[in-house]
Design a protein around this motif. Structure first.
Motif, mmCIF file in Angstrom:
data_model
loop_
_atom_site.group_PDB
_atom_site.id
_atom_site.type_symbol
_atom_site.label_atom_id
_atom_site.label_comp_id
_atom_site.label_asym_id
_atom_site.label_seq_id
_atom_site.Cartn_x
_atom_site.Cartn_y
_atom_site.Cartn_z
ATOM 1 N N TYR A 1 0.835 -1.195 0.000
ATOM 2 C CA TYR A 1 0.000 0.000 0.000
ATOM 3 C C TYR A 1 0.871 1.247 0.000
ATOM 4 C CZ TYR A 1 -3.741 -3.103 1.561
ATOM 5 O OH TYR A 1 -4.664 -4.103 1.655
ATOM 6 N N ASP B 1 -2.616 4.872 2.249
ATOM 7 C CA ASP B 1 -3.463 3.685 2.329
ATOM 8 C C ASP B 1 -3.232 2.949 3.641
ATOM 9 O OD1 ASP B 1 -4.377 4.285 -0.180
ATOM 10 O OD2 ASP B 1 -2.910 3.007 -1.199
ATOM 11 N N SER C 1 -2.891 4.002 -11.321
ATOM 12 C CA SER C 1 -2.266 3.762 -10.020
ATOM 13 C C SER C 1 -3.313 3.773 -8.911
ATOM 14 C CB SER C 1 -1.204 4.835 -9.761
ATOM 15 O OG SER C 1 -0.644 4.682 -8.481
ATOM 16 N N SER C 2 -4.228 4.763 -8.943
ATOM 17 C CA SER C 2 -5.291 4.844 -7.935
ATOM 18 C C SER C 2 -6.233 3.653 -8.046
ATOM 19 C CB SER C 2 -6.074 6.152 -8.089
ATOM 20 O OG SER C 2 -5.259 7.264 -7.844
ATOM 21 N N SER D 1 -4.572 0.546 -6.626
ATOM 22 C CA SER D 1 -4.520 0.630 -5.169
ATOM 23 C C SER D 1 -5.870 0.265 -4.559
ATOM 24 C CB SER D 1 -4.119 2.042 -4.750
ATOM 25 O OG SER D 1 -4.146 2.182 -3.349
#
Length: 383
Positions: free
Chosen positions: A6, A10, A309-310, A313
């Protein structure tokens, strides 16, 4: 439970997400579609990632195409006059230090550099808010009614502008809504039919005076002044960023975050692009469309990568949480399979949307660039 790498944020929030999920009712019956769907919607909402703001890049693409006959947004069509109003937060929190300087010092220095680089015929105004009283409850009424036009909309004069900047210091509460409302009035004598109107709102926090600035922002897009609104959150916390993003969305504007002086300077330098386009038009100068076009296509690629990327995640976090829920018997094996399939399908759908977003933004940049080059060639032939 999966071993997930993470990001720092996160890791900090993972416990909160897990606690929020565990507070939801257990789901054991795989035939209860309504309950499973509700659980899934909550899972997506609770783990929502901080996706980049597409509006900001769209605004830059429109700025590149400023004056293009292909541009649909009337705010970005060539106008005779160019007016910029800066709304500056002077509440008490602006006294806090960032890298050895107060936020107010940084803001004043950066704003000074920005306005000094505006085109000679452009007009600029400076409004401040929260600069009276203190942050105490006894001063709340005074402070929440404090907004002032310290430099009336006019051509930039260095000495007078610097004098205006020295008239106030960080003081009290944060009446963002009132300042926005007054700014709308400031620009009333500059109707959008003949004027490009820009509003920059720089704030380091949420409005604290009871009024909702989003309500005021909603009145701007269809108003007579129809301004291009740029909201900059300066070293702002999560709550403040959320409200400022709402203000930007309601005003059909863009939101940017700046954590320090260099980032604040970068955001204002980007804003100068629109002014440069207007100056080139007024001066019959050729705009370097090819360079801007190439730069924006590169930024579209970066935006896609940030989205990906988000997305990854959030997907990893949801996968991990579903495993923990199964281990804790909060959901049954059958329900876990259903939710995990939803997660997989959702990921594929979002990934396809990101690809489409990139294609749409490329197309937007290409169309505006081509149309603007044609317009420039046409103007050059007429000279």
């Amino acid at each position: 439970m999966s071993d997930v790498d993470y990001g720092t944020g996160d890791l900090e929030n993972r416990g909160d997400w897990m606690n929020a999920i565990l507070e939801l009712p257990e789901v054991k019956d795989e035939t209860n579609t309504e309950k499973i769907n509700a659980f899934w919607n909550n899972l997506v909402s609770i783990t929502y990632a901080d996706y980049p703001d597409v509006r900001k890049l769209k605004a830059r693409i429109k700025a590149m195409g400023y004056g293009s006959p292909d541009i649909e947004d009337p705010r970005y069509q060539f106008k005779e006059s160019f007016n910029v109003e800066i709304i500056l937060d002077a509440s008490g929190s602006m006294a806090a230090n960032v890298n050895g300087k107060s936020k107010m010092e940084i803001a004043k220095e950066t704003v000074t550099e920005f306005v000094s680089g505006l085109p000679e015929n452009a007009k600029v105004g400076l409004r401040v808010y929260g600069h009276k009283g203190t942050g105490s409850d006894s001063d709340k009424e005074l402070s929440c009614n404090s907004t002032e036009m310290v430099y009336n909309i006019s051509n930039y004069e260095e000495e007078n502008f610097n004098q205006a900047l020295n008239e106030f210091s960080p003081a009290g509460w944060t009446p963002i809504a009132l300042a926005l409302q007054e700014a709308k009035g400031d620009l009333q004598e500059y109707p959008a039919e003949n004027n490009t109107n820009i509003i920059f709102l720089l704030s380091d926090g949420v409005g604290t005076c009871g009024q909702n600035p989003v309500d005021v922002a909603n009145t701007l897009p269809d108003s007579e002044i129809n301004p291009i609104v740029n909201i900059i959150g300066f070293n702002v916390n999560q709550e403040g960023a959320a409200q400022l993003k709402e203000v930007a969305e309601a005003s059909a504007g863009s939101y940017s975050f700046a954590s320090d002086q260099s980032e604040l300077q970068s955001e204002l330098e980007r804003a100068e692009q629109l002014a440069d386009q207007w100056r080139a038009w007024k001066d019959d100068a050729k705009v370097d469309v090819n360079y801007q076009h190439s730069e924006l296509r590169g930024d579209v690629t970066w935006l896609k990568n940030d989205f990906r990327s988000s997305l990854r995640s959030q997907n990893y976090i949801m996968e991990d949480i579903l495993g923990v829920l199964l281990e804790n018997n909060h959901i049954s094996e059958e329900v876990h399979q259903i939710l995990d399939q939803k997660r997989s399908d959702w990921y594929d759908m979002m990934d396809d949307l990101i690809e489409q977003l990139q294609a749409d933004l490329y197309d937007m940049a290409d169309r505006y660039a081509e149309a603007l080059k044609e317009e420039i060639d046409k103007r050059n032939q007429e000279q």
